[in-house]
Scaffold this active site. Structure first.
Site, PDB file in Angstrom:
ATOM      1  N   SER A 156       0.874  -1.179   0.000  1.00 11.49           N
ATOM      2  CA  SER A 156       0.000   0.000   0.000  1.00 11.49           C
ATOM      3  C   SER A 156       0.903   1.219   0.000  1.00 11.49           C
ATOM      4  O   SER A 156       2.091   1.116   0.361  1.00 11.49           O
ATOM      5  CB  SER A 156      -0.845  -0.009   1.280  1.00 11.49           C
ATOM      6  OG  SER A 156      -1.445   1.249   1.514  1.00 11.49           O
ATOM      7  N   TYR A 169      -2.116  -1.467  10.391  1.00 10.95           N
ATOM      8  CA  TYR A 169      -2.074  -1.557   8.926  1.00 10.95           C
ATOM      9  C   TYR A 169      -0.750  -0.995   8.399  1.00 10.95           C
ATOM     10  O   TYR A 169      -0.075  -1.628   7.572  1.00 10.95           O
ATOM     11  CB  TYR A 169      -3.262  -0.779   8.356  1.00 10.95           C
ATOM     12  CG  TYR A 169      -3.475  -0.913   6.870  1.00 10.95           C
ATOM     13  CD1 TYR A 169      -4.166  -2.003   6.347  1.00 10.95           C
ATOM     14  CD2 TYR A 169      -3.004   0.056   5.987  1.00 10.95           C
ATOM     15  CE1 TYR A 169      -4.391  -2.117   4.983  1.00 10.95           C
ATOM     16  CE2 TYR A 169      -3.223  -0.058   4.618  1.00 10.95           C
ATOM     17  CZ  TYR A 169      -3.915  -1.139   4.121  1.00 10.95           C
ATOM     18  OH  TYR A 169      -4.127  -1.260   2.768  1.00 10.95           O
TER      19      TYR A 169
HETATM   20  P1  NAD Z   1     -11.291  -6.363  -0.358  1.00  9.34           P
HETATM   21  O1  NAD Z   1     -11.884  -6.291   1.030  1.00  9.34           O
HETATM   22  O2  NAD Z   1     -12.168  -6.113  -1.537  1.00  9.34           O
HETATM   23  O3  NAD Z   1     -10.583  -7.778  -0.555  1.00  9.34           O
HETATM   24  C1  NAD Z   1      -9.891  -8.411   0.483  1.00  9.34           C
HETATM   25  C2  NAD Z   1      -9.795  -9.874   0.173  1.00  9.34           C
HETATM   26  O4  NAD Z   1      -9.104 -10.522   1.241  1.00  9.34           O
HETATM   27  C3  NAD Z   1     -11.168 -10.555   0.066  1.00  9.34           C
HETATM   28  O5  NAD Z   1     -11.128 -11.540  -0.944  1.00  9.34           O
HETATM   29  C4  NAD Z   1     -11.326 -11.202   1.439  1.00  9.34           C
HETATM   30  O6  NAD Z   1     -12.209 -12.320   1.445  1.00  9.34           O
HETATM   31  C5  NAD Z   1      -9.886 -11.614   1.696  1.00  9.34           C
HETATM   32  N1  NAD Z   1      -9.614 -11.875   3.098  1.00  9.34           N
HETATM   33  C6  NAD Z   1      -9.818 -11.080   4.170  1.00  9.34           C
HETATM   34  N2  NAD Z   1      -9.465 -11.716   5.297  1.00  9.34           N
HETATM   35  C7  NAD Z   1      -9.023 -12.949   4.926  1.00  9.34           C
HETATM   36  C8  NAD Z   1      -8.529 -14.069   5.640  1.00  9.34           C
HETATM   37  N3  NAD Z   1      -8.420 -14.095   6.969  1.00  9.34           N
HETATM   38  N4  NAD Z   1      -8.181 -15.169   4.932  1.00  9.34           N
HETATM   39  C9  NAD Z   1      -8.316 -15.205   3.585  1.00  9.34           C
HETATM   40  N5  NAD Z   1      -8.774 -14.158   2.863  1.00  9.34           N
HETATM   41  C10 NAD Z   1      -9.129 -13.056   3.539  1.00  9.34           C
HETATM   42  O7  NAD Z   1     -10.043  -5.369  -0.325  1.00  9.34           O
HETATM   43  P2  NAD Z   1      -9.192  -4.689  -1.502  1.00  9.34           P
HETATM   44  O8  NAD Z   1      -9.484  -3.255  -1.451  1.00  9.34           O
HETATM   45  O9  NAD Z   1      -9.311  -5.418  -2.771  1.00  9.34           O
HETATM   46  O10 NAD Z   1      -7.708  -4.890  -0.902  1.00  9.34           O
HETATM   47  C11 NAD Z   1      -6.825  -5.913  -1.319  1.00  9.34           C
HETATM   48  C12 NAD Z   1      -5.414  -5.590  -0.850  1.00  9.34           C
HETATM   49  O11 NAD Z   1      -5.016  -4.326  -1.393  1.00  9.34           O
HETATM   50  C13 NAD Z   1      -5.280  -5.469   0.669  1.00  9.34           C
HETATM   51  O12 NAD Z   1      -4.051  -6.006   1.088  1.00  9.34           O
HETATM   52  C14 NAD Z   1      -5.287  -3.960   0.890  1.00  9.34           C
HETATM   53  O13 NAD Z   1      -4.598  -3.603   2.056  1.00  9.34           O
HETATM   54  C15 NAD Z   1      -4.561  -3.497  -0.357  1.00  9.34           C
HETATM   55  N6  NAD Z   1      -4.846  -2.115  -0.724  1.00  9.34           N
HETATM   56  C16 NAD Z   1      -6.103  -1.709  -1.098  1.00  9.34           C
HETATM   57  C17 NAD Z   1      -6.322  -0.382  -1.452  1.00  9.34           C
HETATM   58  C18 NAD Z   1      -7.679   0.133  -1.904  1.00  9.34           C
HETATM   59  O14 NAD Z   1      -7.828   1.344  -2.071  1.00  9.34           O
HETATM   60  N7  NAD Z   1      -8.658  -0.710  -2.150  1.00  9.34           N
HETATM   61  C19 NAD Z   1      -5.253   0.526  -1.397  1.00  9.34           C
HETATM   62  C20 NAD Z   1      -3.990   0.077  -0.997  1.00  9.34           C
HETATM   63  C21 NAD Z   1      -3.798  -1.251  -0.678  1.00  9.34           C
END
Ligand code: NAD
Length: 274
Positions: A156, A169
């Site tokens: 991130s 985080y």
């Molecule tokens: P999201 O909530 O849409 O997806 C998260 C995924 O992780 C889901 O498939 C969920 O089922 C899975 N998950 C959660 N806990 C779990 C567990 N204990 N075991 C197995 N699977 C689990 O989130 P996203 O926005 O797609 O984020 C994905 C990654 O990108 C994360 O690491 C997040 O920190 C990072 N990220 C997201 C953003 C953003 O703006 N969306 C920005 C920077 C980083």
């Protein structure tokens, strides 16, 4: 006369044909976008994450049908190291091992340090950081044996800079950048690369919900939430799309990216240029 089937690129011509990509947290958001991008390049994919079992099965089948690849699913709870082990064994048995490993699963909790629930701290560290250590340590022997590996950690912008109230985080995301660099040095001569993608805000269902919640909480219009609240630190004032993260992951898996390793690549509209 040519039929549509004749015009489709042959299965063998796709750059990632013969490779298997395991993407954690790929039942929604960025992970699903990354899994789709790999499938489109011909890779076998292994999905993981939580959600409605029927919807997940539907997603898995659609990936197979749209991209003419094999797609598997394992529902390991990544907060449990034994479950990570089971998922990696499943990927080995069903898909022949993991060539491209994308550690993407992540959760968030927002609170001041002195009010941060210890169980939330433990869960964030386990899912956002320790699960990646376990997938990596279990994927590496096979990658070394096959002489090819791509490890892509979805960190991130918070792997590079901090924001208040996100201690666990930010700690986990800085940690995964450190793990990425260490790993890159250890495997530098084995045709295995390790990189971290550091997105700013990416448009996912989770973000859509935040927009609605914040608009309600502050009683301001949606556009103002996007520009003044969520994208306050993101100079280009635009959400990245999951397809952009997918395209970068595909590039990192390609031969053209063989010398890119140990990098933490911001995809943040200039956030970390501040
Ligand atoms: P999201 O909530 O849409 O997806 C998260 C995924 O992780 C889901 O498939 C969920 O089922 C899975 N998950 C959660 N806990 C779990 C567990 N204990 N075991 C197995 N699977 C689990 O989130 P996203 O926005 O797609 O984020 C994905 C990654 O990108 C994360 O690491 C997040 O920190 C990072 N990220 C997201 C953003 C953003 O703006 N969306 C920005 C920077 C980083």
């Amino acid at each position: 006369m040519l039929t549509t089937a004749d015009m489709k690129p042959s299965k063998m011509m796709r750059p990632l044909h013969g490779r298997t990509a395991l993407v954690t947290g790929s039942t929604s958001g960025i992970g699903l976008g990354v899994a789709e991008a790999f499938a489109a390049q011909g890779a076998t994919v292994v999905l993981n994450g939580f959600g409605d079992r029927m919807q997940i099965e539907d997603t898995r089948q659609k990936l197979e049908q749209s991209h003419d690849v094999a797609a598997f699913y394992h529902g390991a709870d990544l907060s449990k190291s034994a479950a990570v082990g089971e998922m990696m064994a499943y990927a080995q048995a069903e898909a022949g091992g993991v060539d491209i490993l994308v550690n993407n699963a992540g959760i968030q909790h927002v609170a001041p340090v002195d009010e941060f629930p210890p169980e939330k701290w433990d869960a964030i560290l386990a899912i956002n950081l320790s699960s990646a250590f376990h997938t990596i340590r279990l994927a590496l022997p096979g990658m070394k044996k096959r002489g090819y590996g791509r490890i892509i950690n979805v960190a991130s912008a918070h792997g590079l800079v901090a924001s208040p109230f996100k201690s666990a985080y930010v700690a986990a995301k800085h940690g995964i950048v450190g793990l990425t660099k260490t790993l890159a040095l250890e495997v530098a001569q084995t045709n295995i690369t390790a990189n971290a993608i550091c997105p700013g805000y990416v448009y996912t269902p989770l973000v859509e919900k935040q927009i609605a919640d914040q608009a309600k909480a502050h009683n301001i219009p949606r556009e103002q939430v996007i520009s003044d609240v969520l994208l306050k630190a993101q100079p280009n004032k635009r959400f990245a799309q999951v397809s952009e993260i997918g395209a970068l992951a595909v590039f990192l898996a390609s031969e053209a990216a063989a010398s890119i390793t140990g990098a933490a690549l911001p995809v943040d509209g200039g956030w970390t240029a501040h």
